[in-house]
Motif scaffolding. Structure first.
Motif, PDB file in Angstrom:
ATOM      1  N   LEU A 123      40.703   7.548  49.308  1.00 38.19           N
ATOM      2  CA  LEU A 123      39.479   7.447  48.518  1.00 38.19           C
ATOM      3  C   LEU A 123      39.850   7.205  47.055  1.00 38.19           C
ATOM      4  O   LEU A 123      40.599   7.983  46.466  1.00 38.19           O
ATOM      5  N   LEU A 175      36.491  11.994  55.254  1.00 41.66           N
ATOM      6  CA  LEU A 175      36.286  11.373  53.948  1.00 41.66           C
ATOM      7  C   LEU A 175      34.809  11.394  53.552  1.00 41.66           C
ATOM      8  O   LEU A 175      34.485  11.418  52.354  1.00 41.66           O
ATOM      9  N   TRP A 195      41.812  11.348  47.330  1.00 42.84           N
ATOM     10  CA  TRP A 195      42.069  12.055  48.589  1.00 42.84           C
ATOM     11  C   TRP A 195      42.580  11.064  49.611  1.00 42.84           C
ATOM     12  O   TRP A 195      42.094   9.935  49.675  1.00 42.84           O
ATOM     13  N   SER A 196      43.549  11.490  50.406  1.00 46.20           N
ATOM     14  CA  SER A 196      44.039  10.668  51.516  1.00 46.20           C
ATOM     15  C   SER A 196      43.876  11.425  52.820  1.00 46.20           C
ATOM     16  O   SER A 196      44.020  12.655  52.866  1.00 46.20           O
ATOM     17  N   GLU A 197      43.602  10.701  53.878  1.00 46.23           N
ATOM     18  CA  GLU A 197      43.375  11.295  55.195  1.00 46.23           C
ATOM     19  C   GLU A 197      43.962  10.373  56.256  1.00 46.23           C
ATOM     20  O   GLU A 197      43.639   9.177  56.301  1.00 46.23           O
ATOM     21  N   ILE A 234      37.408   2.675  49.451  1.00 48.03           N
ATOM     22  CA  ILE A 234      38.264   3.246  50.487  1.00 48.03           C
ATOM     23  C   ILE A 234      39.319   2.208  50.835  1.00 48.03           C
ATOM     24  O   ILE A 234      38.988   1.089  51.246  1.00 48.03           O
TER      25      ILE A 234
END
Length: 435
Positions: free
Chosen positions: A250, A279, A258-260, A289
């Motif tokens: 993100l 997210l 933020w990473s996912e 994204i």
């Protein structure tokens, strides 16, 4: 409508979902006479939809960072929430098993969790007051009791025999919608609010502050970010239905937030799958994204491996839709080829497919809601609501402004916050009675 005699309790739980059942059991174990007021035809029905019917009970690592308010999550859930939940599951007859860090019932069936909890409530003497539409709530002038008024069917519901459980519940709900109603009055020393993710009306009845709710843990609506990506405007339509293990990052105002990592399902309208759901709790409109199709490789390593690939499968060319065969799904490989245009740009493209956020979608499928009773109105040591129209009022679960990522984190909050609120409510009731 003829009124029924007033019934009295030490604690009443408003809502019979996961947090409400946990709260009721905790209060009963403190010696309180407990009832659950539930609007639906039976208790515990939301549990049946959790974990795709397998009920992801909790997680082996309940990190506060996974929650909307990490400091409050730790304060409420304690320093060792995993151990406490393990003991609690055992105490209600639920055996657990772990799968990739997620806890499930040994049965892998959500209905067995619900049945175990309902059995525990029955053994504890908890009364189930279902089909109740709560109409009024007032704190008596003597300052010791709540008075609740509700409407419920005047006679027990009857529905024709159904072919399966889903049909039976639908038939009961139809019968409830058509049933003549009678008013009921209850008195209780403590009330625990556990109405789930649609708590606005309940909060209003009790004079409690409430933040507007919005669905999260649901798909993200987005479109190719043309300012930073060479993907065509129809790229998502061409990728519709493709699944891939990726890393999502993100980005807001050029800063990664933020990473996912996890599976993503590309849809014509945007991104779905667990990684996208997580997210969705953090996005704002017009965020970017970035999708990394090769999360296990850094960009320079990927670039080198793609150069070596030309020696194996032949030279890269924009018209070669088969160049990524054996590496990416055909539609996904073609999207990278079309966006990159040249082999030396493939690595960067494949690790930075960019999409612009428009919002969330499919709100009815959302697993939780963000918003609810703000913690500024709650004593986090007991989950007592300090800003209300009366005293001895507590809240738990999704009624509070707390949400978390997929993976058992939200149910863990439901169980543990319910236990905290139920225990505190029972003790407050005992103190007010002079016990």
């Amino acid at each position: 409508m003829s009124p029924k005699a007033t019934r009295s309790y030490d604690a009443i739980v408003v809502g019979g979902g996961a947090s409400g059942l946990a709260a009721a059991l905790a209060a009963a174990r403190e010696g309180a006479h407990v009832a659950i007021i539930e609007r639906d035809v039976e208790l515990g029905l939301p549990i049946l939809a959790t974990g795709n019917g397998r009920c992801n009970l909790s997680n082996e690592d309940l990190r506060p960072a996974r929650y909307r308010h990490p400091v409050i999550a730790r304060a409420v859930m304690g320093e060792h929430p995993e151990e406490e939940l393990s003991a609690w599951f055992t105490s209600v007859g639920i055996w657990t098993t772990a799968e990739w860090g997620r806890l499930y019932p040994a049965s892998k069936r959500a209905e067995s969790v619900r049945d175990a909890l309902l059995g525990a409530c029955e053994r504890a003497g908890i009364e189930a007051l279902t089909c109740q539409k709560l109409m009024r709530a007032s704190w008596d002038a003597d300052g010791t009791r709540w008075r609740l008024e509700s409407l419920a069917p005047a006679t027990p519901l009857h529905a024709p025999r159904a072919r399966d459980e889903h049909a039976r519940l639908r038939a009961l709900r139809r019968a409830l919608a058509q049933a003549p109603l009678a008013s009921s009055t209850f008195e209780t020393r403590s009330v625990i609010l556990a109405p789930g993710g649609s708590s606005g009306a309940t909060a209003t009845l009790f004079g409690v502050p409430h933040l507007e709710e919005r669905p999260v843990l649901c798909p993200i609506a987005c479109s190719p970010a043309t300012s930073s990506s060479a993907l065509g405007p129809d790229a998502l339509a061409r990728l519709d239905g493709i699944r891939a293990d990726v890393r999502l990052t993100l980005v807001r105002d050029g800063i990664p937030l933020w990473s996912e990592e996890g599976e993503v399902l590309f849809r014509a309208y945007g991104l779905s799958g667990i990684a996208a759901f997580n997210l969705s709790r953090r996005i704002e409109r017009d965020d970017i994204i970035e999708v990394d199709l090769f999360p296990s490789l850094d960009e320079s390593t990927l670039r080198q491996r793609l150069r070596e690939r030309e020696d194996i499968v032949g030279a890269f060319a924009p018209k070669r839709a088969d160049w990524f065969d054996g590496v990416l799904a055909p539609a996904l490989g073609k999207a990278v080829i079309d966006a990159a245009g040249a082999c030396n740009r493939c690595a960067q493209t494949a690790k930075h497919l960019a999409f612009r956020v428009r919002g969330t979608t499919e709100p009815k499928s959302a697993q939780v809601h963000q918003g609810g009773i703000p913690f500024s109105a709650v004593d986090t040591s007991t989950l007592a609501v300090t800003s209300s129209a009366g005293g001895q009022l507590f809240a738990c679960g999704e009624a509070l402004d707390m949400d978390a990522d997929c993976g058992g984190f939200n149910l863990a909050w439901a169980w543990l916050s319910g236990i905290r609120a139920g225990t505190a409510a029972a003790r407050a009731a005992a103190n007010s009675s002079g016990a």
